[in-house]
Enzyme design. Structure first.
Site, PDB file in Angstrom:
ATOM      1  N   GLY A  21     -36.784 -52.170  27.314  1.00 14.03           N
ATOM      2  CA  GLY A  21     -36.143 -52.669  28.526  1.00 14.03           C
ATOM      3  C   GLY A  21     -35.185 -53.724  28.365  1.00 14.03           C
ATOM      4  O   GLY A  21     -34.995 -54.257  26.852  1.00 14.03           O
ATOM      5  N   GLY A  22     -35.074 -54.732  29.334  1.00 12.85           N
ATOM      6  CA  GLY A  22     -34.358 -55.954  28.920  1.00 12.85           C
ATOM      7  C   GLY A  22     -34.796 -56.725  28.112  1.00 12.85           C
ATOM      8  O   GLY A  22     -34.311 -57.848  27.351  1.00 12.85           O
ATOM      9  N   MET A  23     -36.057 -56.863  28.011  1.00 14.46           N
ATOM     10  CA  MET A  23     -37.080 -57.959  27.278  1.00 14.46           C
ATOM     11  C   MET A  23     -36.994 -57.325  25.819  1.00 14.46           C
ATOM     12  O   MET A  23     -37.611 -58.040  25.168  1.00 14.46           O
ATOM     13  CB  MET A  23     -38.447 -58.214  27.978  1.00 14.46           C
ATOM     14  CG  MET A  23     -38.442 -59.174  28.930  1.00 14.46           C
ATOM     15  SD  MET A  23     -40.073 -59.457  29.350  1.00 14.46           S
ATOM     16  CE  MET A  23     -40.704 -59.867  27.806  1.00 14.46           C
ATOM     17  N   GLY A  24     -36.840 -56.024  25.456  1.00 16.34           N
ATOM     18  CA  GLY A  24     -37.049 -55.633  24.087  1.00 16.34           C
ATOM     19  C   GLY A  24     -38.016 -54.640  24.369  1.00 16.34           C
ATOM     20  O   GLY A  24     -37.937 -53.710  25.138  1.00 16.34           O
ATOM     21  N   VAL A  26     -41.441 -52.170  23.607  1.00 16.44           N
ATOM     22  CA  VAL A  26     -42.672 -52.207  24.038  1.00 16.44           C
ATOM     23  C   VAL A  26     -43.351 -51.101  23.149  1.00 16.44           C
ATOM     24  O   VAL A  26     -43.066 -49.911  23.183  1.00 16.44           O
ATOM     25  CB  VAL A  26     -43.145 -51.928  25.666  1.00 16.44           C
ATOM     26  CG1 VAL A  26     -44.311 -52.052  25.819  1.00 16.44           C
ATOM     27  CG2 VAL A  26     -41.979 -52.754  26.441  1.00 16.44           C
ATOM     28  N   LYS A  41     -44.902 -56.551  23.327  1.00 16.99           N
ATOM     29  CA  LYS A  41     -43.545 -56.565  23.548  1.00 16.99           C
ATOM     30  C   LYS A  41     -42.880 -57.336  22.269  1.00 16.99           C
ATOM     31  O   LYS A  41     -43.331 -58.701  22.098  1.00 16.99           O
ATOM     32  CB  LYS A  41     -43.285 -57.352  25.045  1.00 16.99           C
ATOM     33  CG  LYS A  41     -43.782 -56.482  25.936  1.00 16.99           C
ATOM     34  CD  LYS A  41     -43.115 -56.868  27.498  1.00 16.99           C
ATOM     35  CE  LYS A  41     -43.508 -55.815  28.616  1.00 16.99           C
ATOM     36  NZ  LYS A  41     -42.465 -55.963  29.631  1.00 16.99           N
ATOM     37  N   ASP A 134     -38.678 -61.841  38.433  1.00 20.91           N
ATOM     38  CA  ASP A 134     -38.156 -60.432  38.221  1.00 20.91           C
ATOM     39  C   ASP A 134     -39.070 -59.251  39.089  1.00 20.91           C
ATOM     40  O   ASP A 134     -39.260 -58.176  38.430  1.00 20.91           O
ATOM     41  CB  ASP A 134     -37.921 -60.121  36.768  1.00 20.91           C
ATOM     42  CG  ASP A 134     -37.038 -58.707  36.617  1.00 20.91           C
ATOM     43  OD1 ASP A 134     -36.315 -58.432  37.494  1.00 20.91           O
ATOM     44  OD2 ASP A 134     -37.206 -58.259  35.529  1.00 20.91           O
TER      45      ASP A 134
END
Length: 415
Positions: A21-24, A26, A41, A134
């Site tokens: 995802g946008g955070m990297g 998983v 993550k 978010d």
């Protein structure tokens, strides 16, 4: 150094990809120290290159790791391994709320169950100065036992101006391909779209969007492009719930949603506890029951709810008696209906957390008065009178602005 399935990462073993995802990325992994599975993550390379962003994210993750609540995904560890920053958290099994909504609206008991649990999670986090920033259906997982778990508290980065430009000038489909903030946009509060920092009230806006989506099976604001969607969020009123769903849901649910989705953050619910209490009071008044999941530390609000019902019944009885009948008689026989505004009840308890009681009284009175004589009495909608809450506007000025014949004001105090 990229992770490899089946290999190790720092102290973690048997890593396997779960998603991205946008955070990297998983990954699922095993922590041999405590013999448990975790979700890892791993921050993306762009975050690694931006040292200040990486440090901020890790700092906020450490703050979020202090949260300990049954409806919050627990963060176990924050650190760096093999040159990459990571966050190790509880591995939550289940189905995301977004996936559950793929088939349409949820049954009323599930709407209340999940909304109350998410509100509890927000209440816990906000009391510890942790804002989600978010919150969306994709960030809530429903476990096989029926418990809602909110993921990624405090981990969303602030949007840069170029991010907002990108998402509002392209079609939603093209932005979806980037995977950056397309899923976030429908849940973003007006202040976020204006580039202002998100706070606890922004989370309550997102909760209002989720609540509408659970009840209606669709989101309240739509658009074919990011710009159209942003314009709808900023300027359009909250649409009523579809008629196909309102027959199964309490009438007060629409008012709770509208209060969450006030464009002005100051006019919104100010605390998640107020939303939770309003939901619980409405659910109990409708007779909807929730089968227990497992005992939690939830506070009980049955006494204020019972007190609220008694006060409202008394007020409605008085209004429908002699004075009320006299007013209603003047609105029939071909004449226009009497126009009445019920002002937001003043909260005399001195405790801002009890504002839900005053708001509940206001909405209940508007609803009950509206049922007395539909041809002879027209009661102004709640959304039109809430701007006078806590204000000093003279009664005669309010009457002129709303073009009403009568104004009813009152106060409430929890006892």
């Amino acid at each position: 150094m990229p992770l490899v399935q089946g290999a190790s990462f720092g102290v973690f073993e048997d890593v396997a990809p779960l998603g991205a995802g946008g955070m990297g990325e998983v990954w699922r992994a095993r922590d041999p120290r405590l013999e448990r599975e975790v979700a890892l993550k791993v921050l993306p390379a762009t975050s690694e290159a931006d040292d200040s962003a990486r440090k901020r994210l890790l700092r906020e993750a450490r703050m979020a790791s202090k949260l300990n609540h049954p409806n919050v995904c627990t963060i176990y560890e924050v650190g760096e391994a093999e040159g990459q920053a990571f966050i190790a958290m509880e591995l939550v099994e289940g189905q995301s709320l977004a996936e559950k909504l793929a088939t349409g609206a949820l049954p009323p008991e599930q709407v209340f169950r999940y909304a109350e649990q998410v509100a509890e999670a927000l209440e816990h986090a906000h009391s510890r100065e942790v804002v989600h920033r978010d919150l969306k259906c994709a960030n809530v997982v429903i476990t096989p036992e029926g418990r809602a778990k909110v993921l990624d508290f405090g981990l969303a980065g602030r949007l840069r101006d170029d991010d907002l430009t990108e998402v509002t000038t392209q079609s939603l489909e093209s932005v979806e391909l980037s995977g950056k903030i397309a899923g976030t946009l429908p849940y973003m509060a007006p202040e976020q779209l204006r580039g202002q920092p998100a706070d606890a009230r922004s989370d309550l806006w997102a909760l209002g969007i989720m609540l509408y989506e659970m009840a209606a099976g669709c989101r309240p604001f739509r658009g074919s492009t990011g710009l159209e969607l942003s314009s709808a969020i900023l300027g359009q009123p909250t649409p009523p719930l579809p008629e196909s769903t309102t027959s199964q849901l309490p009438a007060h649910l629409q008012a709770i949603i509208e209060h969450c989705l006030e464009k002005d953050a100051d006019a919104r619910y100010q605390r998640a506890g107020e939303v939770r209490a309003a939901l619980e009071t409405t659910r109990r008044g409708s007779g909807t029951s929730l089968p227990p999941v497992r005992p939690t530390t939830r506070r009980r609000w049955w006494l204020p709810a019972a007190g609220l019902a008694a006060v409202v019944a008394g007020l409605v009885w008085i209004t429908s008696g002699g004075v009320g009948d006299h007013l209603l008689d003047s609105g029939v026989g071909g004449q226009r209906p009497i126009r009445l505004a019920v002002l937001p009840f003043a909260n005399l308890s001195g405790d801002p957390e009890q504002a839900y009681l005053s708001d509940g009284l206001t909405q209940e009175l508007i609803t009950q008065l509206g049922k007395l004589h539909p041809d002879g009495l027209s009661v102004i909608a709640r959304s039109s009178v809430m701007r006078y809450k806590g204000g000093e506007t003279p009664i005669d000025q309010i009457g002129r602005e709303l073009e009403v014949d009568y104004v009813l004001e009152g106060s409430a105090q929890r006892e």
